[in-house]
Enzyme design. Structure first.
Site, mmCIF file in Angstrom:
data_model
loop_
_atom_site.group_PDB
_atom_site.id
_atom_site.type_symbol
_atom_site.label_atom_id
_atom_site.label_comp_id
_atom_site.label_asym_id
_atom_site.label_seq_id
_atom_site.Cartn_x
_atom_site.Cartn_y
_atom_site.Cartn_z
ATOM 1 N N THR A 151 0.871 -1.179 0.000
ATOM 2 C CA THR A 151 0.000 0.000 0.000
ATOM 3 C C THR A 151 0.902 1.222 0.000
ATOM 4 O O THR A 151 2.035 1.163 0.485
ATOM 5 C CB THR A 151 -0.897 0.055 1.248
ATOM 6 O OG1 THR A 151 -0.051 0.112 2.384
ATOM 7 C CG2 THR A 151 -1.789 -1.150 1.352
ATOM 8 N N GLU A 187 -6.047 -3.805 0.457
ATOM 9 C CA GLU A 187 -6.300 -4.828 1.474
ATOM 10 C C GLU A 187 -7.522 -5.694 1.163
ATOM 11 O O GLU A 187 -7.774 -6.674 1.830
ATOM 12 C CB GLU A 187 -6.498 -4.154 2.848
ATOM 13 C CG GLU A 187 -5.215 -3.591 3.465
ATOM 14 C CD GLU A 187 -4.906 -2.167 3.036
ATOM 15 O OE1 GLU A 187 -5.412 -1.733 1.978
ATOM 16 O OE2 GLU A 187 -4.147 -1.481 3.746
ATOM 17 N N TRP A 242 -18.803 16.622 11.842
ATOM 18 C CA TRP A 242 -18.056 16.232 10.649
ATOM 19 C C TRP A 242 -18.601 16.882 9.389
ATOM 20 O O TRP A 242 -19.813 16.945 9.190
ATOM 21 C CB TRP A 242 -18.159 14.718 10.439
ATOM 22 C CG TRP A 242 -17.320 13.938 11.377
ATOM 23 C CD1 TRP A 242 -16.545 14.421 12.392
ATOM 24 C CD2 TRP A 242 -17.183 12.514 11.409
ATOM 25 N NE1 TRP A 242 -15.939 13.385 13.052
ATOM 26 C CE2 TRP A 242 -16.315 12.211 12.473
ATOM 27 C CE3 TRP A 242 -17.703 11.471 10.644
ATOM 28 C CZ2 TRP A 242 -15.946 10.904 12.784
ATOM 29 C CZ3 TRP A 242 -17.344 10.178 10.952
ATOM 30 C CH2 TRP A 242 -16.476 9.894 12.013
HETATM 31 P P1 ADP Z 1 -3.820 4.022 -1.395
HETATM 32 O O1 ADP Z 1 -4.817 5.030 -1.906
HETATM 33 O O2 ADP Z 1 -3.420 4.246 0.015
HETATM 34 O O3 ADP Z 1 -2.753 3.725 -2.360
HETATM 35 P P2 ADP Z 1 -5.627 1.990 -2.145
HETATM 36 O O4 ADP Z 1 -5.330 2.118 -3.583
HETATM 37 O O5 ADP Z 1 -5.819 0.663 -1.578
HETATM 38 O O6 ADP Z 1 -4.547 2.643 -1.289
HETATM 39 O O7 ADP Z 1 -6.843 2.951 -1.842
HETATM 40 C C1 ADP Z 1 -7.913 2.604 -1.039
HETATM 41 C C2 ADP Z 1 -8.707 3.807 -0.660
HETATM 42 O O8 ADP Z 1 -9.141 4.540 -1.804
HETATM 43 C C3 ADP Z 1 -9.976 3.463 0.046
HETATM 44 O O9 ADP Z 1 -9.749 3.174 1.401
HETATM 45 C C4 ADP Z 1 -10.803 4.721 -0.153
HETATM 46 O O10 ADP Z 1 -10.451 5.737 0.775
HETATM 47 C C5 ADP Z 1 -10.381 5.179 -1.523
HETATM 48 N N1 ADP Z 1 -11.389 4.773 -2.506
HETATM 49 C C6 ADP Z 1 -11.358 3.723 -3.329
HETATM 50 N N2 ADP Z 1 -12.449 3.688 -4.122
HETATM 51 C C7 ADP Z 1 -13.211 4.756 -3.770
HETATM 52 C C8 ADP Z 1 -14.477 5.286 -4.198
HETATM 53 N N3 ADP Z 1 -15.175 4.734 -5.182
HETATM 54 N N4 ADP Z 1 -14.940 6.382 -3.573
HETATM 55 C C9 ADP Z 1 -14.251 6.977 -2.577
HETATM 56 N N5 ADP Z 1 -13.059 6.538 -2.145
HETATM 57 C C10 ADP Z 1 -12.541 5.446 -2.729
#
Ligand code: ADP
Length: 544
Positions: A189, A334, A447
């Site tokens: 990640t 994850e 919030w």
């Molecule tokens: P990182 O962004 O840390 O590289 P990931 O690619 O696993 O890790 O990203 C996961 C995160 O991306 C989620 O926990 C969420 O916050 C965000 N995310 C993914 N898809 C969506 C979506 N459709 N709408 C809003 N947030 C999203």
């Protein structure tokens, strides 16, 4: 009493075996880093994956050892997906957009033995090679004619040429009957806080996730589809699409490094792409290009968008102007990554366009296999009433149980994985993400969801991209500050944009101020980096 059915492990090799037997002539088209368009078939990819497996054995790679890639979406990378995992080694897809120090860190942490790279990344390899402690062989994913110049190559001992490596091997190989819980691939990640953490998938989790991803209410893919994953193969296994192609027999179009609007559009049209997938920022580039040129998509019908919130304005534009249905999906590294997708239920048939848009704009409902709940601070489950907002917890057979090498300790709470996202659930089970918990704006103890504020800004015709962050406020602790990148040539004032919020949102949610910037920083997976913006504007003084 046990059932009397065969015990057959769920293995990644079975995907390519299936494709070779049942979809042998189906095409896989790649835009190569060499510059040309390359065509191959599942039959060829299966045979070359077996050569990869033999080559790994010849290089001394043992079961369970990690084999890294620094590569775009292309057929050679795909051969590694099956050759490496299928033979029992672990495919570690490294994100080339990470800082070189991070690449060194994760290559060491994973104890990568061999690293396969596209020639685009040769300068990066030259910069990091001497610092990576465990990598014994460096393999350029190209033929002899495109290898680095001799004087540069001489400085990297154990530099090999992929096409030569494969040519020296037989394409006869029996895929081992691994335990389905065997590790298959590893993704780190991006680690916005602390060190990057490794997520280690298994053959079983990968196959189950791929089957669920193919379901009609998720990506809904079949042998009649032509899928172009814009999402890179180094971003959570291109959301499973490289496995889903061989599973369903769909044609795959792999765009290499050509992720600009024009290169993508050309491939969409020339190859007859019906389904695609990527993060919102990529589609922005594509839509800007298509808009400016007055073009249409002649075959594309569905586009999966996730990774960050897809602005409703983009969903509407895709549908109204281009007849493309956006599949808004949510997930994370994850979760392999897909957790939810926004598909309709029977009651939405016949609803008005606006009502249907509201459904499409949610992050969707859980796909079978992912169990999901929202909880308040003490961990008690909150109702699905479309009002209560809480932390999203998930569990399921493709959800992480612990990070690689147990980094960061036990991530679970009572058997659930806390995602770090904040959402509300509609009574029908659609999830609406309001924020990442670290991005939430706390104004006077209440919030404010930054995603809503960004979506409104991005529905303004003059706005290309908008990020909403918390700025310090003497009375309310935090108030929303909107950081905006205008569309090229567009004019827009702070007052006009703030007035645009009238009637769309509770008055007290309206941002306190707007700053216009030339560019919003994007991270390694193409998402807005709010952490950088918060740093940049940490001393920002809001107007009183
Ligand atoms: P990182 O962004 O840390 O590289 P990931 O690619 O696993 O890790 O990203 C996961 C995160 O991306 C989620 O926990 C969420 O916050 C965000 N995310 C993914 N898809 C969506 C979506 N459709 N709408 C809003 N947030 C999203």
């Amino acid at each position: 009493m046990n059932g009397q059915m065969m015990q057959q492990p769920l293995l990644i090799s079975s995907l390519i075996v299936h494709a070779e037997r049942h979809h042998a002539e189906q095409q896989v088209v790649s835009r190569r880093v060499e510059g040309d368009i390359h065509r191959t078939t599942y039959r060829e990819i299966a045979a070359r994956s077996r050569r990869v497996a033999n080559a790994l054995a010849a290089l001394g790679v043992q079961a369970g050892q990690r084999v890294a890639t620094l590569a775009w979406n292309g057929y050679r990378h795909m051969e590694l997906y099956f050759g490496v995992s299928g033979s029992g080694a672990v495919l570690h897809t490294v994100n080339p957009r990470l800082h070189p120090d991070q690449i060194v860190y994760i290559a060491d942490h994973a104890e990568d033995q061999v690293l396969f790279f596209d020639m685009t990344f040769w300068p990066l390899i030259q910069a990091v090679a001497s610092r990576c402690k465990t990598i014994r062989h460096w393999v350029a994913l190209t033929d002899r004619a495109h290898m680095p110049p001799a004087e540069q190559a001489a400085k990297l001992p154990n530099l090999l040429c992929y096409e030569e490596l494969l040519a020296a091997q037989s394409d006869r190989y029996d895929w081992p009957a691994l335990d389905e819980n065997t590790a298959s691939s590893l993704c780190y990640t991006s680690g916005t806080t602390g060190n990057p953490k490794g997520v280690l998938y298994s053959h079983r989790s990968t196959l189950l996730h791929t089957m669920a991803a193919a379901l009609p209410d998720c990506l809904g893919a079949g042998a009649g589809d032509c899928i172009l994953p814009v999402v890179p193969m180094f971003h959570v296994n291109s959301w499973g699409i490289v496995y889903l192609g061989p599973m369903t027999g769909a044609k795959l179009v792999l765009p290499g490094s050509g992720l600009d609007g024009q290169s993508l559009y050309e491939l969409f049209e020339s190859e007859g792409v019906t389904l695609s997938a990527g993060v919102p920022t990529v589609w922005q580039g594509l839509l800007a290009y298509v808009d400016a040129k007055g073009l249409k998509f002649s075959t594309m019908r569905r586009s999966a968008i996730g990774g960050s919130a897809c602005p409703p304005a983009m969903i509407k534009k895709f549908l109204d102007d281009y007849g493309v249905r956006v599949i808004h999906a949510w997930g994370m590294t994850e979760i392999s990554p897909i957790g939810t997708a926004a598909a309709f239920k029977a009651q939405h048939v016949g609803q008005s366009a606006d009502e249907r848009l509201a459904v499409m704009a949610t992050q969707g409902r859980a796909i079978f296999g992912v169990d999901l709940k929202i909880v308040e601070e003490a961990g008690h489950e909150l109702p699905w009433d479309g009002q209560a907002t809480g932390d999203v917890y998930v569990r399921g057979p493709w959800v992480i149980s612990s990070y690689f090498r147990n980094e960061g300790g036990d991530p679970l709470k009572d058997g659930w994985f806390p995602t770090g996202d904040v959402a509300k659930m509609t009574p029908e089970g659609y999830m609406v993400i309001t924020d990442r918990s670290k991005d939430v704006i706390k104004s006077g103890g209440e919030w404010i969801g930054s995603i809503d504020l960004e979506n409104i800004a991005m529905s303004h015709p003059a706005v290309a991209m908008a990020a909403c962050i918390a700025a310090h406020h003497p009375k309310w602790d935090e108030r929303p500050l909107l950081v905006v990148m205008k569309k090229t040539g567009a004019t827009l004032t702070r007052e006009e944009l703030l007035a645009f919020y009238d009637g769309k949102i509770a008055k007290w949610w309206t941002p306190d101020d707007v700053v216009f910037v030339d560019a919003i920083p994007l991270g390694a997976t193409g998402k807005m980096q709010k952490i950088k913006l918060r740093e940049q504007f940490k001393s920002y003084v809001l107007p009183t």
